[in-house]
Design an enzyme around this catalytic site. Structure first.
Site, PDB file in Angstrom:
ATOM      1  N   TYR A  14     -18.988  16.073  -3.723  1.00 50.54           N
ATOM      2  CA  TYR A  14     -20.212  16.862  -3.536  1.00 50.54           C
ATOM      3  C   TYR A  14     -20.651  17.627  -4.790  1.00 50.54           C
ATOM      4  O   TYR A  14     -21.708  18.260  -4.785  1.00 50.54           O
ATOM      5  CB  TYR A  14     -20.004  17.887  -2.405  1.00 50.54           C
ATOM      6  CG  TYR A  14     -19.632  17.275  -1.087  1.00 50.54           C
ATOM      7  CD1 TYR A  14     -20.595  16.694  -0.265  1.00 50.54           C
ATOM      8  CD2 TYR A  14     -18.313  17.264  -0.647  1.00 50.54           C
ATOM      9  CE1 TYR A  14     -20.255  16.124   0.956  1.00 50.54           C
ATOM     10  CE2 TYR A  14     -17.958  16.694   0.572  1.00 50.54           C
ATOM     11  CZ  TYR A  14     -18.935  16.129   1.365  1.00 50.54           C
ATOM     12  OH  TYR A  14     -18.594  15.563   2.573  1.00 50.54           O
ATOM     13  N   HIS A  19     -27.239  20.521  -2.761  1.00 57.58           N
ATOM     14  CA  HIS A  19     -26.680  21.545  -1.867  1.00 57.58           C
ATOM     15  C   HIS A  19     -25.668  22.435  -2.590  1.00 57.58           C
ATOM     16  O   HIS A  19     -25.315  23.504  -2.089  1.00 57.58           O
ATOM     17  CB  HIS A  19     -25.986  20.842  -0.693  1.00 57.58           C
ATOM     18  CG  HIS A  19     -26.334  21.396   0.663  1.00 57.58           C
ATOM     19  ND1 HIS A  19     -27.355  22.297   0.899  1.00 57.58           N
ATOM     20  CD2 HIS A  19     -25.771  21.177   1.888  1.00 57.58           C
ATOM     21  CE1 HIS A  19     -27.413  22.598   2.191  1.00 57.58           C
ATOM     22  NE2 HIS A  19     -26.465  21.935   2.803  1.00 57.58           N
ATOM     23  N   TYR A  64     -16.542  24.183   3.775  1.00 61.29           N
ATOM     24  CA  TYR A  64     -17.739  23.344   3.941  1.00 61.29           C
ATOM     25  C   TYR A  64     -18.889  24.249   4.370  1.00 61.29           C
ATOM     26  O   TYR A  64     -18.701  25.314   4.950  1.00 61.29           O
ATOM     27  CB  TYR A  64     -17.527  22.165   4.900  1.00 61.29           C
ATOM     28  CG  TYR A  64     -16.645  21.105   4.286  1.00 61.29           C
ATOM     29  CD1 TYR A  64     -17.163  20.164   3.395  1.00 61.29           C
ATOM     30  CD2 TYR A  64     -15.272  21.080   4.554  1.00 61.29           C
ATOM     31  CE1 TYR A  64     -16.340  19.226   2.793  1.00 61.29           C
ATOM     32  CE2 TYR A  64     -14.444  20.135   3.954  1.00 61.29           C
ATOM     33  CZ  TYR A  64     -14.987  19.211   3.070  1.00 61.29           C
ATOM     34  OH  TYR A  64     -14.174  18.293   2.456  1.00 61.29           O
ATOM     35  N   ASN A  66     -21.251  24.500   6.580  1.00 66.43           N
ATOM     36  CA  ASN A  66     -21.540  24.987   7.937  1.00 66.43           C
ATOM     37  C   ASN A  66     -20.650  26.136   8.397  1.00 66.43           C
ATOM     38  O   ASN A  66     -20.967  26.812   9.372  1.00 66.43           O
ATOM     39  CB  ASN A  66     -21.428  23.838   8.945  1.00 66.43           C
ATOM     40  CG  ASN A  66     -22.484  22.778   8.725  1.00 66.43           C
ATOM     41  OD1 ASN A  66     -23.281  22.861   7.796  1.00 66.43           O
ATOM     42  ND2 ASN A  66     -22.497  21.768   9.579  1.00 66.43           N
ATOM     43  N   ASN A 112     -27.794  25.767   7.008  1.00 61.49           N
ATOM     44  CA  ASN A 112     -26.588  25.981   7.815  1.00 61.49           C
ATOM     45  C   ASN A 112     -25.608  26.973   7.199  1.00 61.49           C
ATOM     46  O   ASN A 112     -24.881  27.663   7.913  1.00 61.49           O
ATOM     47  CB  ASN A 112     -25.889  24.650   8.090  1.00 61.49           C
ATOM     48  CG  ASN A 112     -26.671  23.789   9.063  1.00 61.49           C
ATOM     49  OD1 ASN A 112     -27.373  24.302   9.933  1.00 61.49           O
ATOM     50  ND2 ASN A 112     -26.573  22.472   8.919  1.00 61.49           N
TER      51      ASN A 112
END
Length: 201
Positions: A14, A19, A64, A66, A112
């Site tokens: 990632y 993000h 993560y 969320n 989120n």
């Protein structure tokens, strides 16, 4: 004391995602201002240093996106910090690429990471919204933010991270408008169009 939180997802998969621009910014703050090496703590990684004469802890949640609020809540509780002493750096699809806005409280615009932080900490923390642009179609927003920045975008991403890091001490002293203005002028001087007429607040 201040807690600066960069939002993103952990792991090399990632690393270059839109993000993850929050991670990129706090990495640059740590590098530029000679903060301590990153270490595992509070369900994430932390680095400590001083900005504008004030102690600052940087946090990259490893939960993560969320579940970011779990790490933020744990760190804020440990340091006995209120919502107003927490600053969150995050990607913002409602702002065009290379733009930046500072906001206190308000809605989460479907983010989120912010949803999780608001649920665990409260809503009146400060957000540094880092524009990554909107793909144009709501259905592909998820794909857009989990894709890497295009090669053509990397110059403004690097410039924005450097500029935010350079002026970060203004956030420590609560001079949000001055910080926003300095970043805007610096990005303009570097050749990146950041005029104040786009994006939703």
């Amino acid at each position: 004391m201040r807690l600066f939180v960069g939002l993103g997802n952990p792991g090399s998969k990632y690393e270059g995602n839109r993000h993850n621009i929050g991670f990129m910014v706090v990495d640059e703050i740590a590098r530029r201002h000679g903060f301590s090496p990153w270490r595992r703590r509070f369900q994430g990684e932390t680095s400590e240093g001083v900005l504008g004469g004030e102690r600052v802890v940087l946090l990259k949640p490893a939960t993560y996106m969320n579940e970011s609020g779990r790490a933020v809540q744990e760190a804020a509780k440990f340091f006995k910090l209120g919502e107003s002493e927490v600053v969150v750096f995050h990607d913002e699809i409602e702002l065009p690429p290379a733009k930046m806005r500072v906001k206190v409280g308000g809605g989460i615009a479907g983010h989120n990471g912010l949803r999780s932080i608001s649920a665990h900490l409260g809503n009146e923390y400060r957000r540094v919204r880092l524009g990554v642009g909107h793909p144009g179609v709501k259905e592909i927003v998820h794909i857009h933010v989990l894709n890497d920045f295009a090669k053509s975008e990397r110059p403004w991403v690097a410039a924005l991270c450097e500029t935010v890091a350079e002026h970060a001490e203004l956030l420590v002293s609560g001079k949000d408008s001055q910080f926003q203005n300095r970043v805007h002028l610096a990005m303009d001087a570097k050749g990146f169009a950041t005029e104040n007429n786009g994006g939703k607040d």
